[in-house]
Design a protein around this motif. Sequence first.
Motif, PDB file in Angstrom:
ATOM      1  N   ALA A 149      41.335  62.315  22.480  1.00 12.72           N
ATOM      2  CA  ALA A 149      40.303  63.327  22.596  1.00 12.72           C
ATOM      3  C   ALA A 149      40.500  64.133  23.871  1.00 12.72           C
ATOM      4  O   ALA A 149      40.942  63.614  24.902  1.00 12.72           O
ATOM      5  CB  ALA A 149      38.930  62.665  22.599  1.00 12.72           C
ATOM      6  N   GLU A 198      48.552  63.442  10.886  1.00 14.52           N
ATOM      7  CA  GLU A 198      47.487  63.924  11.753  1.00 14.52           C
ATOM      8  C   GLU A 198      47.073  65.352  11.402  1.00 14.52           C
ATOM      9  O   GLU A 198      47.899  66.179  11.027  1.00 14.52           O
ATOM     10  CB  GLU A 198      47.931  63.864  13.221  1.00 14.52           C
ATOM     11  CG  GLU A 198      48.207  62.465  13.746  1.00 14.52           C
ATOM     12  CD  GLU A 198      46.958  61.606  13.781  1.00 14.52           C
ATOM     13  OE1 GLU A 198      45.882  62.153  14.097  1.00 14.52           O
ATOM     14  OE2 GLU A 198      47.056  60.404  13.481  1.00 14.52           O
ATOM     15  N   HIS A 199      45.791  65.610  11.536  1.00 13.48           N
ATOM     16  CA  HIS A 199      45.252  66.961  11.400  1.00 13.48           C
ATOM     17  C   HIS A 199      44.136  67.085  12.429  1.00 13.48           C
ATOM     18  O   HIS A 199      43.061  66.500  12.275  1.00 13.48           O
ATOM     19  CB  HIS A 199      44.716  67.214   9.992  1.00 13.48           C
ATOM     20  CG  HIS A 199      44.256  68.626   9.769  1.00 13.48           C
ATOM     21  ND1 HIS A 199      45.055  69.589   9.184  1.00 13.48           N
ATOM     22  CD2 HIS A 199      43.085  69.231  10.056  1.00 13.48           C
ATOM     23  CE1 HIS A 199      44.382  70.727   9.116  1.00 13.48           C
ATOM     24  NE2 HIS A 199      43.185  70.538   9.643  1.00 13.48           N
ATOM     25  N   GLU A 200      44.392  67.818  13.488  1.00 10.86           N
ATOM     26  CA  GLU A 200      43.421  67.896  14.573  1.00 10.86           C
ATOM     27  C   GLU A 200      42.307  68.878  14.256  1.00 10.86           C
ATOM     28  O   GLU A 200      42.529  69.914  13.619  1.00 10.86           O
ATOM     29  CB  GLU A 200      44.098  68.327  15.878  1.00 10.86           C
ATOM     30  CG  GLU A 200      43.119  68.300  17.048  1.00 10.86           C
ATOM     31  CD  GLU A 200      43.712  68.800  18.350  1.00 10.86           C
ATOM     32  OE1 GLU A 200      43.000  68.750  19.365  1.00 10.86           O
ATOM     33  OE2 GLU A 200      44.860  69.250  18.328  1.00 10.86           O
ATOM     34  N   ARG A 217      48.671  76.324  22.881  1.00 10.70           N
ATOM     35  CA  ARG A 217      48.084  75.924  21.596  1.00 10.70           C
ATOM     36  C   ARG A 217      47.694  77.199  20.853  1.00 10.70           C
ATOM     37  O   ARG A 217      47.159  78.142  21.443  1.00 10.70           O
ATOM     38  CB  ARG A 217      46.863  75.057  21.833  1.00 10.70           C
ATOM     39  CG  ARG A 217      47.157  73.885  22.777  1.00 10.70           C
ATOM     40  CD  ARG A 217      46.965  72.589  22.097  1.00 10.70           C
ATOM     41  NE  ARG A 217      45.565  72.222  22.104  1.00 10.70           N
ATOM     42  CZ  ARG A 217      45.001  71.478  21.161  1.00 10.70           C
ATOM     43  NH1 ARG A 217      45.700  71.093  20.121  1.00 10.70           N
ATOM     44  NH2 ARG A 217      43.739  71.138  21.245  1.00 10.70           N
ATOM     45  N   GLY A 239      46.015  71.891  11.880  1.00 10.08           N
ATOM     46  CA  GLY A 239      44.728  71.587  12.482  1.00 10.08           C
ATOM     47  C   GLY A 239      43.754  72.678  12.126  1.00 10.08           C
ATOM     48  O   GLY A 239      44.127  73.726  11.589  1.00 10.08           O
ATOM     49  N   VAL A 247      39.462  71.136  16.279  1.00  3.20           N
ATOM     50  CA  VAL A 247      38.997  71.689  17.555  1.00  3.20           C
ATOM     51  C   VAL A 247      37.658  72.363  17.297  1.00  3.20           C
ATOM     52  O   VAL A 247      37.537  73.177  16.372  1.00  3.20           O
ATOM     53  CB  VAL A 247      39.996  72.718  18.110  1.00  3.20           C
ATOM     54  CG1 VAL A 247      39.463  73.352  19.392  1.00  3.20           C
ATOM     55  CG2 VAL A 247      41.355  72.077  18.353  1.00  3.20           C
ATOM     56  N   GLY A 299      38.757  66.329  17.603  1.00  2.00           N
ATOM     57  CA  GLY A 299      39.759  65.821  18.527  1.00  2.00           C
ATOM     58  C   GLY A 299      39.700  66.522  19.865  1.00  2.00           C
ATOM     59  O   GLY A 299      40.022  65.941  20.904  1.00  2.00           O
ATOM     60  N   THR A 300      39.297  67.782  19.857  1.00  2.00           N
ATOM     61  CA  THR A 300      39.149  68.576  21.074  1.00  2.00           C
ATOM     62  C   THR A 300      37.811  69.289  21.024  1.00  2.00           C
ATOM     63  O   THR A 300      37.478  69.938  20.024  1.00  2.00           O
ATOM     64  CB  THR A 300      40.273  69.614  21.202  1.00  2.00           C
ATOM     65  OG1 THR A 300      41.535  68.954  21.298  1.00  2.00           O
ATOM     66  CG2 THR A 300      40.079  70.481  22.442  1.00  2.00           C
TER      67      THR A 300
END
Length: 289
Positions: free
Chosen positions: A2, A205-207, A90, A174, A209, A261-262
Amino acid sequence: MASLGIIFQPSFPPERLRGVAQRAEAAGIEELWVFEDCFRESGIAALVAALAATERLRIGVGILPMPLRNVAITAMELATIDRLFPGRARFGVGHGVLDWMGQVGRRVASPLTLMREYVPALRALLAGEEVSVDGRYVHLDRVRLSWPPQGRVPVLAAGEGPKTLALTGEVADGTVLTTGTSPAMTRDALQRIRDGRDAAGRDGEHEVVVFVNAGFGPTAATDMEAEFDRWGFEGERRVAATGDHDEVASVVREFLEAGAGTVLLQSRSEEPDLDAWIDDAGAVAARLR
């Protein structure tokens, strides 16, 4: 892992960005994101300036409007940035505000079709592949980057409606959720994203935000009401993290527990003391470590 970051809004003049980025880094904040809002500030120019002004801070752009940008140009820019600042940038893309796209003659009839064509092409170009596409909006004939990124560069896509959220799960690495998204809305978005990934047979994984309005001090909750009005938020969308450092950290944890995640804290558009706000955000980041 995180991550907590902050957002530099284009309601602040561009010349403030370098100082904001340096202060954020000194405050122990992990990420700083910029916008590309018509007709204010360039997301790419701001991203590079912030990267050049700092040493460790990750800089994101959320989002680059796909209708404005030929996918090959976007790939060239993102690849160049990543080679100059490996692993520190990013990138998010999205539909853009449809009215703004109309103002510049770039509004598309089917934003979902554009995303379905654009994001896979962008990901393939950044992976160093030769790409040929003859879609409704994306047209590439044997395009390959001469200088692709040396490592993997995830492409995030912004989503809000249920169809777009599912599509971000299908085609992107993401998803970016804008301000006005509550923890409950975050959970719902994650389910739609998972449904899209499952339908496409994707795993890994799939973030996610999420942007969260934030204010500090005893009057922060009251002060934030005008910001909600400015953005036209109603009902559940009038959500913010406000109060002292512990109270704001508690709300951030709710978003993390919902699956983000963010979490990116966003000040009021006309925050009167942005330096103090950044220092407060740094104190929250310290509580979350």
